[in-house]
Scaffold this motif. Structure first.
Motif, PDB file in Angstrom:
ATOM      1  N   UNK A 349       0.825  -1.157   0.025  1.00 20.02           N
ATOM      2  CA  UNK A 349       0.167   0.129   0.071  1.00 20.02           C
ATOM      3  C   UNK A 349       0.707   1.196  -0.077  1.00 20.02           C
ATOM      4  N   UNK A 350       2.150   1.180   0.471  1.00 18.85           N
ATOM      5  CA  UNK A 350       3.032   2.332   0.363  1.00 18.85           C
ATOM      6  C   UNK A 350       3.279   2.442  -0.985  1.00 18.85           C
ATOM      7  N   UNK A 351       3.629   1.505  -1.677  1.00 21.12           N
ATOM      8  CA  UNK A 351       3.971   1.864  -3.179  1.00 21.12           C
ATOM      9  C   UNK A 351       2.778   2.126  -3.884  1.00 21.12           C
ATOM     10  N   UNK A 352       1.538   1.725  -3.717  1.00 21.66           N
ATOM     11  CA  UNK A 352       0.495   2.144  -4.265  1.00 21.66           C
ATOM     12  C   UNK A 352       0.008   3.387  -4.036  1.00 21.66           C
ATOM     13  N   UNK A 353       0.530   3.869  -2.901  1.00 22.08           N
ATOM     14  CA  UNK A 353       0.426   5.407  -2.543  1.00 22.08           C
ATOM     15  C   UNK A 353       1.222   6.344  -3.376  1.00 22.08           C
ATOM     16  N   UNK A 354       2.457   5.766  -3.549  1.00 28.40           N
ATOM     17  CA  UNK A 354       3.365   6.388  -4.276  1.00 28.40           C
ATOM     18  C   UNK A 354       2.982   6.779  -5.955  1.00 28.40           C
ATOM     19  N   UNK A 355       2.189   5.796  -6.365  1.00 25.92           N
ATOM     20  CA  UNK A 355       1.757   5.899  -7.734  1.00 25.92           C
ATOM     21  C   UNK A 355       0.288   6.369  -7.842  1.00 25.92           C
ATOM     22  N   UNK A 356      -0.240   6.691  -6.833  1.00 26.08           N
ATOM     23  CA  UNK A 356      -1.666   7.511  -6.644  1.00 26.08           C
ATOM     24  C   UNK A 356      -2.518   6.587  -7.110  1.00 26.08           C
ATOM     25  N   UNK A 357      -2.617   5.064  -6.672  1.00 29.16           N
ATOM     26  CA  UNK A 357      -3.653   4.251  -6.939  1.00 29.16           C
ATOM     27  C   UNK A 357      -4.304   3.753  -5.693  1.00 29.16           C
ATOM     28  N   UNK A 358      -4.350   4.510  -4.742  1.00 31.63           N
ATOM     29  CA  UNK A 358      -4.791   4.045  -3.349  1.00 31.63           C
ATOM     30  C   UNK A 358      -6.386   4.309  -3.469  1.00 31.63           C
ATOM     31  N   UNK A 359      -6.846   5.164  -4.618  1.00 32.89           N
ATOM     32  CA  UNK A 359      -8.228   5.363  -4.925  1.00 32.89           C
ATOM     33  C   UNK A 359      -9.131   4.399  -5.671  1.00 32.89           C
ATOM     34  N   UNK A 360      -8.177   3.415  -5.984  1.00 33.95           N
ATOM     35  CA  UNK A 360      -8.884   2.038  -7.099  1.00 33.95           C
ATOM     36  C   UNK A 360      -9.323   1.178  -6.031  1.00 33.95           C
ATOM     37  N   UNK A 361     -10.558   0.687  -6.374  1.00 36.15           N
ATOM     38  CA  UNK A 361     -11.194  -0.443  -5.657  1.00 36.15           C
ATOM     39  C   UNK A 361     -10.139  -1.394  -5.402  1.00 36.15           C
ATOM     40  N   UNK A 362     -10.242  -2.034  -4.129  1.00 40.06           N
ATOM     41  CA  UNK A 362      -9.116  -3.208  -3.775  1.00 40.06           C
ATOM     42  C   UNK A 362      -9.924  -4.283  -3.296  1.00 40.06           C
ATOM     43  N   UNK A 363      -9.314  -5.524  -3.704  1.00 39.33           N
ATOM     44  CA  UNK A 363     -10.012  -6.816  -3.148  1.00 39.33           C
ATOM     45  C   UNK A 363      -8.783  -7.489  -2.705  1.00 39.33           C
ATOM     46  N   UNK A 364      -8.555  -7.772  -1.409  1.00 43.12           N
ATOM     47  CA  UNK A 364      -7.554  -8.469  -0.820  1.00 43.12           C
ATOM     48  C   UNK A 364      -7.865 -10.149  -1.124  1.00 43.12           C
ATOM     49  N   UNK A 365      -6.714 -10.692  -1.496  1.00 42.26           N
ATOM     50  CA  UNK A 365      -6.696 -11.942  -2.115  1.00 42.26           C
ATOM     51  C   UNK A 365      -5.595 -12.596  -1.122  1.00 42.26           C
ATOM     52  N   UNK A 366      -5.665 -13.587  -0.266  1.00 39.60           N
ATOM     53  CA  UNK A 366      -4.856 -14.371   0.361  1.00 39.60           C
ATOM     54  C   UNK A 366      -4.485 -15.694  -0.411  1.00 39.60           C
ATOM     55  N   UNK A 367      -3.255 -15.623  -0.896  1.00 36.00           N
ATOM     56  CA  UNK A 367      -2.898 -17.032  -1.756  1.00 36.00           C
ATOM     57  C   UNK A 367      -2.224 -17.899  -0.810  1.00 36.00           C
ATOM     58  N   UNK A 368      -1.903 -18.960  -1.239  1.00 33.76           N
ATOM     59  CA  UNK A 368      -0.947 -20.205  -0.644  1.00 33.76           C
ATOM     60  C   UNK A 368      -1.681 -20.624   0.570  1.00 33.76           C
ATOM     61  N   UNK A 369      -2.959 -20.696   0.693  1.00 34.66           N
ATOM     62  CA  UNK A 369      -3.683 -20.936   1.901  1.00 34.66           C
ATOM     63  C   UNK A 369      -3.525 -22.472   2.276  1.00 34.66           C
ATOM     64  N   UNK A 370      -3.161 -23.196   1.279  1.00 37.17           N
ATOM     65  CA  UNK A 370      -2.649 -24.613   1.481  1.00 37.17           C
ATOM     66  C   UNK A 370      -1.531 -24.787   2.321  1.00 37.17           C
ATOM     67  N   UNK A 371      -0.715 -23.675   2.354  1.00 39.58           N
ATOM     68  CA  UNK A 371       0.912 -23.856   3.026  1.00 39.58           C
ATOM     69  C   UNK A 371       0.574 -23.120   4.154  1.00 39.58           C
ATOM     70  N   UNK A 372      -0.406 -22.280   4.413  1.00 37.96           N
ATOM     71  CA  UNK A 372      -0.471 -21.344   5.813  1.00 37.96           C
ATOM     72  C   UNK A 372      -1.147 -22.125   6.975  1.00 37.96           C
ATOM     73  N   UNK A 373      -0.743 -21.775   8.100  1.00 37.98           N
ATOM     74  CA  UNK A 373      -0.934 -22.377   9.408  1.00 37.98           C
ATOM     75  C   UNK A 373      -2.414 -22.069   9.561  1.00 37.98           C
TER      76      UNK A 373
END
Length: 470
Positions: A349-373
């Motif tokens: 999100x710091x990088x998204x702020x640097x490129x003025x992209x924080x206003x774009x709708x965001x969907x968080x996607x947590x990947x690799x759930x098969x390897x997560x605790x």
């Protein structure tokens, strides 16, 4: 192991409980050596890999966060082709302005480097030219910082013409203020034979070597900027064509090695290179998709982000990152199996702020759930209730993710009724591809249509509209 090397628990957060000598000591980070046990393999790799010692300065946060940063530095070093021999952390209020870790600790580091036979020291931070020069003078080996390491990885992985130009520009922006030489090479002036054998009339003060290097770099940077500007024009034309055709854009953004390319392959059968390495993707890939209701949209893979991504890279890759800022939806991909996924989210999100992209709708996607605790997954579900949990490797959650993406795409919202001549079958075809709630009736005067359309198609239909178009 000496007292100064005694490991501290990750729960110790503050600085008040430490004695002065303990806070200033270099602490080894356990488990970061990547030296191989097989002697023949070690001897083979020593011929082609740099042998490095990692050094970090812990100024804020917890010890666990500082060690996670050094673990990531070790992965970066391995991606660059290095062999990590040891890793050290020093507790300081701020990095030493002269040698980064202080003169006394620099001498201790020199002894550690000599004991391991290392040829490079990598510092977990961006060093000033003076810090680089003085630390090299003490340790007697090459010293590089985190920025130079990331730039080196980008240089190895860039494959397209645009990617290579972007990386070269970033490297030169980093190098320019750090030009230095040894002995007379800094001040040696070019004249006489050194100036090409001009002889009488050709001798004089001339330019010092560092001035010539600086001028050549500036000239090369100007040429690269012109080349990138021309490439940006071609990219803008393609993007404008997609906008003209009302094709929404979805962008995969996230931390490096979070599985963005694997996710793109799952969603689109793109066939993009997938590699378990940092910054395996530098050149963006765009694929066209069709939703269940027939609407078209594109999905773009982008370069991964990392903590303290060099500003030179953000500037050089700005034309590529514009894909993110102008998207209709950002799929923010996070590695659920990482030790600190929250830090990944903050860094992206710091990088998204640097490129003025924080206003774009965001969907968080947590990947690799098969390897997560399971405990980590419970924590992440509480942290982000609306997020998606998927596995690009096994396919778990991919159908639900695709449905979520399609439901969040912008829909046509301009209502129009128009009577189209039978000679304008092209407009009728576009209505079938792009319009919502389309109603078609064939009359003697032409094709009567009623639909919800986007702005571009509304402009084309306005001359045939039976009522004013908003």
């Amino acid at each position: 192991m000496t007292d100064s090397e005694t490991p501290f628990s990750a729960d110790e957060v503050g600085t008040g409980d430490y004695e002065l000598e303990e806070r200033q000591a270099l602490r080894r980070v356990a488990g970061l050596s990547t030296e191989l046990q097989d002697v023949t393999e070690v001897e083979y790799r020593q011929l082609r890999l740099e042998r490095v010692v990692l050094v970090g300065v812990w100024t804020t946060g917890t010890l666990a966060e500082a060690e996670n940063s050094l673990v990531e530095l070790a992965r970066l070093a391995e991606t660059a082709g290095s062999l990590v021999l040891d890793a050290l952390i020093q507790r300081r209020d701020r990095p030493d302005p002269a040698t980064y870790i202080g003169s006394g600790k620099a001498k201790e580091l020199r002894d550690i480097v000599e004991a391991h036979g290392a040829d490079t020291v990598i510092c977990d931070g961006e060093l000033t030219p003076g810090q680089l020069r003085q630390l090299e003078g003490v340790t007697k080996v090459k010293v590089v910082d985190r920025t130079a390491l990331i730039l080196d990885i980008f240089a190895q992985h860039a494959s397209s013409k645009e990617g290579k130009a972007q990386v070269e520009l970033a490297q030169m922006q980093y190098l320019l203020p750090r030009l230095r030489g040894w002995g007379e090479s800094l001040s040696r002036q070019v004249g006489g034979r050194a100036a090409g054998g001009l002889g009488i009339g050709g001798r004089g003060p001339g330019e010092t070597k560092i001035e010539i290097d600086r001028r050549r770099i500036n000239t090369r940077m100007a040429k690269l900027r012109r080349e990138l500007a021309a490439m940006k024009t071609a990219r803008d034309v393609k993007r404008a064509q997609r906008f003209a055709n009302e094709v929404p854009s979805v962008v995969l953004a996230g931390y490096t090695n979070a599985g963005k390319s694997s996710l793109l392959n799952r969603l689109t059968d793109a066939g993009v290179l997938v590699e378990n390495a940092l910054f395996a993707t530098l050149d963006p890939t765009v694929r066209r998709c069709r939703a269940q209701d027939g609407r078209e949209y594109t999905i773009a893979d982008t370069v991964g982000f990392v903590r303290h991504l060099p500003t030179q890279l953000i500037e050089a890759f700005r034309s590529t990152l514009e894909e993110v800022a102008e998207a209709a939806l950002i799929l923010h991909v996070v590695d659920a199996s990482d030790a600190d996924p929250e830090a990944q989210i903050r860094a992206v999100r710091e990088v998204l702020s640097d490129i003025d992209a924080l206003g774009v709708p965001e969907l968080l996607v947590f990947n690799k759930v098969d390897a997560a605790e399971s405990e980590m997954l419970l924590r992440l579900r509480a942290l982000a209730p609306g997020a998606m949990f998927v596995s690009a490797r096994t396919g778990r959650g991919i159908d639900e993710l695709r449905s979520q993406v399609e439901s969040r795409l912008p829909r046509p919202n301009i209502e129009i009724t128009a009577l189209l001549p039978y000679t304008r079958g092209d407009l009728v075809a576009r209505l079938h591809d792009e319009a919502d709630q389309l109603q078609v009736e064939h009359t003697e005067g032409g094709t009567l249509v009623h639909a919800l359309v986007g702005p571009t198609l509304a402009d084309l239909l306005r001359p045939f509209a039976s009522a004013p178009v908003p």
